[in-house]
Design a protein around this motif. Structure first.
Motif, short mmCIF file in Angstrom:
data_model
loop_
_atom_site.label_atom_id
_atom_site.label_comp_id
_atom_site.label_asym_id
_atom_site.label_seq_id
_atom_site.Cartn_x
_atom_site.Cartn_y
_atom_site.Cartn_z
N ARG A 89 20.12 16.17 86.32
CA ARG A 89 20.70 17.52 86.29
C ARG A 89 20.14 18.32 85.13
NH1 ARG A 89 24.33 20.72 84.08
NH2 ARG A 89 24.91 19.21 82.46
N VAL A 124 22.50 10.72 87.10
CA VAL A 124 22.70 12.05 87.69
C VAL A 124 22.64 13.12 86.61
CG1 VAL A 124 24.38 13.55 88.82
CG2 VAL A 124 23.95 11.26 89.72
N GLU A 125 23.25 12.87 85.46
CA GLU A 125 23.24 13.85 84.38
C GLU A 125 21.83 14.05 83.84
OE1 GLU A 125 24.72 16.67 81.61
OE2 GLU A 125 25.46 15.88 83.51
N ALA A 171 19.67 15.14 91.23
CA ALA A 171 21.09 15.21 90.88
C ALA A 171 21.98 15.57 92.06
CB ALA A 171 21.28 16.23 89.76
N ASP A 172 21.45 16.29 93.03
CA ASP A 172 22.27 16.76 94.14
C ASP A 172 21.38 17.18 95.31
OD1 ASP A 172 21.22 19.27 93.35
OD2 ASP A 172 22.97 19.66 92.08
N ILE A 183 19.90 10.19 95.43
CA ILE A 183 20.85 10.59 94.39
C ILE A 183 21.57 9.34 93.93
CG2 ILE A 183 22.79 12.08 93.78
CD1 ILE A 183 22.13 13.74 96.32
#
Length: 212
Positions: free
Chosen positions: A136, A132-133, A73-74, A125
Protein backbone atom coordinates in the motif's frame (compact mmCIF):
# COMPACT_ATOMS: atom_id res chain seq x y z
CA UNK A 1 22.06 -6.05 6.04
CA UNK A 2 19.65 -5.53 8.93
CA UNK A 3 16.97 -7.62 10.59
CA UNK A 4 13.99 -5.75 12.05
CA UNK A 5 11.71 -7.67 14.40
CA UNK A 6 8.04 -6.88 14.88
CA UNK A 7 4.93 -8.64 16.12
CA UNK A 8 1.99 -8.43 13.70
CA UNK A 9 -0.20 -10.94 15.53
CA UNK A 10 -2.50 -8.22 16.83
CA UNK A 11 -2.26 -5.85 13.89
CA UNK A 12 0.37 -3.30 12.99
CA UNK A 13 1.82 -1.49 15.98
CA UNK A 14 4.30 1.39 15.81
CA UNK A 15 7.23 -1.04 15.60
CA UNK A 16 5.72 -2.75 12.55
CA UNK A 17 4.94 0.55 10.86
CA UNK A 18 8.55 1.64 11.28
CA UNK A 19 9.67 -1.67 9.78
CA UNK A 20 7.40 -1.09 6.79
CA UNK A 21 8.74 2.44 6.33
CA UNK A 22 12.32 1.17 6.39
CA UNK A 23 11.56 -1.53 3.83
CA UNK A 24 9.70 0.91 1.57
CA UNK A 25 12.68 3.27 1.64
CA UNK A 26 14.97 0.44 0.61
CA UNK A 27 12.65 -0.54 -2.24
CA UNK A 28 12.62 3.05 -3.46
CA UNK A 29 16.43 2.96 -3.53
CA UNK A 30 16.43 -0.18 -5.66
CA UNK A 31 17.38 -2.51 -2.83
CA UNK A 32 15.95 -5.94 -1.96
CA UNK A 33 13.87 -6.66 1.14
CA UNK A 34 12.49 -9.80 2.76
CA UNK A 35 9.01 -9.53 4.23
CA UNK A 36 6.44 -11.84 5.85
CA UNK A 37 3.32 -13.06 4.07
CA UNK A 38 0.52 -15.45 5.00
CA UNK A 39 2.21 -18.28 3.07
CA UNK A 40 6.03 -18.06 3.32
CA UNK A 41 8.56 -15.25 3.55
CA UNK A 42 8.93 -13.30 0.33
CA UNK A 43 11.81 -11.40 -1.23
CA UNK A 44 10.69 -8.14 -2.75
CA UNK A 45 11.86 -5.53 -5.23
CA UNK A 46 10.32 -2.64 -7.16
CA UNK A 47 8.73 -4.35 -10.18
CA UNK A 48 9.44 -1.27 -12.34
CA UNK A 49 13.16 -1.11 -11.46
CA UNK A 50 14.96 -3.38 -13.93
CA UNK A 51 18.27 -3.33 -12.06
CA UNK A 52 16.56 -4.29 -8.79
CA UNK A 53 14.63 -7.14 -10.44
CA UNK A 54 17.83 -8.44 -12.06
CA UNK A 55 19.54 -8.34 -8.65
CA UNK A 56 16.66 -10.33 -7.19
CA UNK A 57 17.01 -13.04 -9.85
CA UNK A 58 20.73 -13.18 -9.16
CA UNK A 59 20.27 -13.27 -5.37
CA UNK A 60 17.97 -16.28 -5.74
CA UNK A 61 20.08 -17.89 -8.49
CA UNK A 62 16.79 -18.07 -10.33
CA UNK A 63 16.77 -18.62 -14.11
CA UNK A 64 15.60 -15.54 -15.99
CA UNK A 65 13.08 -17.64 -17.90
CA UNK A 66 11.11 -18.28 -14.71
CA UNK A 67 8.57 -15.51 -14.19
CA UNK A 68 8.10 -13.69 -10.89
CA UNK A 69 4.79 -13.03 -9.14
CA UNK A 70 3.65 -9.65 -7.87
CA UNK A 71 2.09 -8.67 -4.53
CA UNK A 72 -0.42 -5.82 -4.35
CA UNK A 73 -2.48 -4.22 -1.62
CA UNK A 74 -5.96 -4.40 -3.15
CA UNK A 75 -7.97 -4.95 -6.31
CA UNK A 76 -7.40 -1.42 -7.56
CA UNK A 77 -3.63 -1.92 -7.42
CA UNK A 78 -4.06 -5.31 -9.06
CA UNK A 79 -5.55 -3.52 -12.07
CA UNK A 80 -2.31 -1.55 -12.42
CA UNK A 81 -0.51 -4.84 -13.06
CA UNK A 82 -3.06 -7.15 -14.68
CA UNK A 83 -6.05 -7.02 -17.03
CA UNK A 84 -8.85 -8.48 -14.94
CA UNK A 85 -11.93 -10.31 -16.22
CA UNK A 86 -15.09 -11.80 -14.73
CA UNK A 87 -13.44 -15.03 -13.60
CA UNK A 88 -10.58 -13.14 -11.99
CA UNK A 89 -13.10 -11.02 -10.13
CA UNK A 90 -14.87 -14.14 -8.86
CA UNK A 91 -11.61 -15.51 -7.49
CA UNK A 92 -10.62 -12.18 -5.97
CA UNK A 93 -13.96 -11.93 -4.19
CA UNK A 94 -13.78 -15.52 -2.94
CA UNK A 95 -10.13 -15.91 -1.94
CA UNK A 96 -8.23 -12.62 -1.74
CA UNK A 97 -6.59 -11.52 0.41
CA UNK A 98 -5.34 -15.09 0.76
CA UNK A 99 -3.04 -17.84 -0.53
CA UNK A 100 -3.98 -17.62 -4.20
CA UNK A 101 -1.90 -16.28 -7.10
CA UNK A 102 -3.86 -15.49 -10.25
CA UNK A 103 -2.03 -15.61 -13.58
CA UNK A 104 -3.71 -13.41 -16.16
CA UNK A 105 -2.91 -10.98 -18.98
CA UNK A 106 -0.42 -8.32 -17.89
CA UNK A 107 -0.67 -4.59 -18.32
CA UNK A 108 1.75 -3.20 -20.95
CA UNK A 109 3.75 -1.31 -18.29
CA UNK A 110 4.81 -4.53 -16.58
CA UNK A 111 8.33 -5.44 -17.68
CA UNK A 112 9.04 -8.59 -19.66
CA UNK A 113 11.78 -9.22 -17.10
CA UNK A 114 9.08 -9.87 -14.47
CA UNK A 115 7.05 -12.13 -16.75
CA UNK A 116 9.92 -13.94 -18.52
CA UNK A 117 8.79 -12.30 -21.81
CA UNK A 118 5.27 -13.69 -21.38
CA UNK A 119 2.14 -11.56 -21.83
CA UNK A 120 0.71 -12.85 -18.55
CA UNK A 121 1.57 -12.10 -14.94
CA UNK A 122 0.96 -13.75 -11.57
CA UNK A 123 -0.53 -11.44 -8.96
CA UNK A 124 -2.00 -11.79 -5.48
CA UNK A 125 -3.03 -9.95 -2.33
CA UNK A 126 -1.32 -11.57 0.69
CA UNK A 127 -3.46 -12.10 3.79
CA UNK A 128 -0.84 -10.51 6.02
CA UNK A 129 -1.13 -6.97 7.43
CA UNK A 130 2.54 -6.13 7.00
CA UNK A 131 2.80 -7.34 3.41
CA UNK A 132 -0.36 -5.45 2.47
CA UNK A 133 0.83 -2.27 4.21
CA UNK A 134 4.19 -2.47 2.43
CA UNK A 135 2.46 -2.74 -0.94
CA UNK A 136 0.00 0.00 0.00
CA UNK A 137 2.81 2.40 0.88
CA UNK A 138 5.18 1.50 -1.93
CA UNK A 139 3.15 -0.03 -4.75
CA UNK A 140 3.36 -3.42 -6.50
CA UNK A 141 6.36 -5.47 -5.39
CA UNK A 142 7.88 -8.77 -6.40
CA UNK A 143 6.37 -11.68 -4.46
CA UNK A 144 8.57 -14.75 -4.68
CA UNK A 145 9.82 -17.00 -1.91
CA UNK A 146 12.86 -15.80 0.06
CA UNK A 147 15.15 -18.69 -0.82
CA UNK A 148 17.67 -19.61 -3.46
CA UNK A 149 16.42 -21.54 -6.46
CA UNK A 150 15.30 -25.13 -5.75
CA UNK A 151 15.86 -24.78 -1.99
CA UNK A 152 13.06 -25.09 0.63
CA UNK A 153 10.76 -22.11 1.04
CA UNK A 154 11.66 -19.83 3.94
CA UNK A 155 9.01 -20.17 6.66
CA UNK A 156 11.02 -18.13 9.18
CA UNK A 157 13.54 -15.32 8.94
CA UNK A 158 16.54 -17.48 9.84
CA UNK A 159 15.99 -19.61 6.74
CA UNK A 160 15.82 -16.51 4.57
CA UNK A 161 18.96 -14.96 6.05
CA UNK A 162 20.88 -18.22 5.65
CA UNK A 163 19.92 -18.44 1.98
CA UNK A 164 20.16 -14.81 0.89
CA UNK A 165 22.57 -13.15 3.33
CA UNK A 166 23.92 -9.74 2.35
CA UNK A 167 22.15 -9.66 -1.00
CA UNK A 168 19.12 -8.36 0.92
CA UNK A 169 19.19 -4.94 2.58
CA UNK A 170 16.37 -5.36 5.13
CA UNK A 171 14.76 -8.46 6.60
CA UNK A 172 11.50 -8.03 8.51
CA UNK A 173 11.07 -10.77 11.11
CA UNK A 174 7.44 -11.25 12.10
CA UNK A 175 7.79 -14.80 13.39
CA UNK A 176 6.93 -18.11 11.70
CA UNK A 177 4.84 -18.00 8.52
CA UNK A 178 1.14 -18.64 9.36
CA UNK A 179 0.52 -21.22 6.60
CA UNK A 180 4.07 -22.37 5.95
CA UNK A 181 3.52 -23.33 2.31
CA UNK A 182 3.24 -21.40 -0.97
CA UNK A 183 0.05 -20.12 -2.53
CA UNK A 184 -2.03 -21.99 -5.05
CA UNK A 185 -1.36 -20.68 -8.56
CA UNK A 186 -4.20 -20.63 -11.07
CA UNK A 187 -3.94 -19.52 -14.70
CA UNK A 188 -7.10 -17.86 -15.99
CA UNK A 189 -7.66 -18.13 -19.75
CA UNK A 190 -10.96 -16.47 -20.69
CA UNK A 191 -13.56 -19.04 -19.52
CA UNK A 192 -10.98 -21.75 -18.74
CA UNK A 193 -8.45 -22.24 -15.97
CA UNK A 194 -5.43 -24.36 -15.15
CA UNK A 195 -3.91 -25.12 -11.75
CA UNK A 196 -0.18 -24.44 -12.03
CA UNK A 197 0.65 -25.17 -8.39
CA UNK A 198 -1.51 -26.69 -5.69
CA UNK A 199 -1.49 -24.92 -2.33
CA UNK A 200 -3.93 -24.29 0.50
CA UNK A 201 -6.75 -23.48 -1.93
CA UNK A 202 -7.81 -26.64 -3.76
CA UNK A 203 -8.92 -27.09 -7.34
CA UNK A 204 -12.35 -28.14 -6.06
CA UNK A 205 -12.69 -24.79 -4.26
CA UNK A 206 -11.71 -22.90 -7.41
CA UNK A 207 -14.01 -24.98 -9.61
CA UNK A 208 -16.93 -24.29 -7.32
CA UNK A 209 -16.37 -20.54 -7.48
CA UNK A 210 -15.91 -20.49 -11.25
CA UNK A 211 -18.66 -23.12 -11.78
CA UNK A 212 -16.59 -24.83 -14.45
Amino acid sequence: MRVIKCDCSHGLDEECIEAVKAAAEDLAEGKLVVYPTDTVYGIGADIYNHAAVKNLYQAKHRPFDMALSVAVADRKMMEEVAVLNDNADKLIKAFLPGPLTIIIKKQPEVSDLITASSQKVGVRIPDHPLAVELARRFGPIVATSANTHSQPDAVNIDMAVKELGDTVSTYIDAGPSPLGKPSTIVWIMDDKYEIIRQGAITEAMIKEVLQC
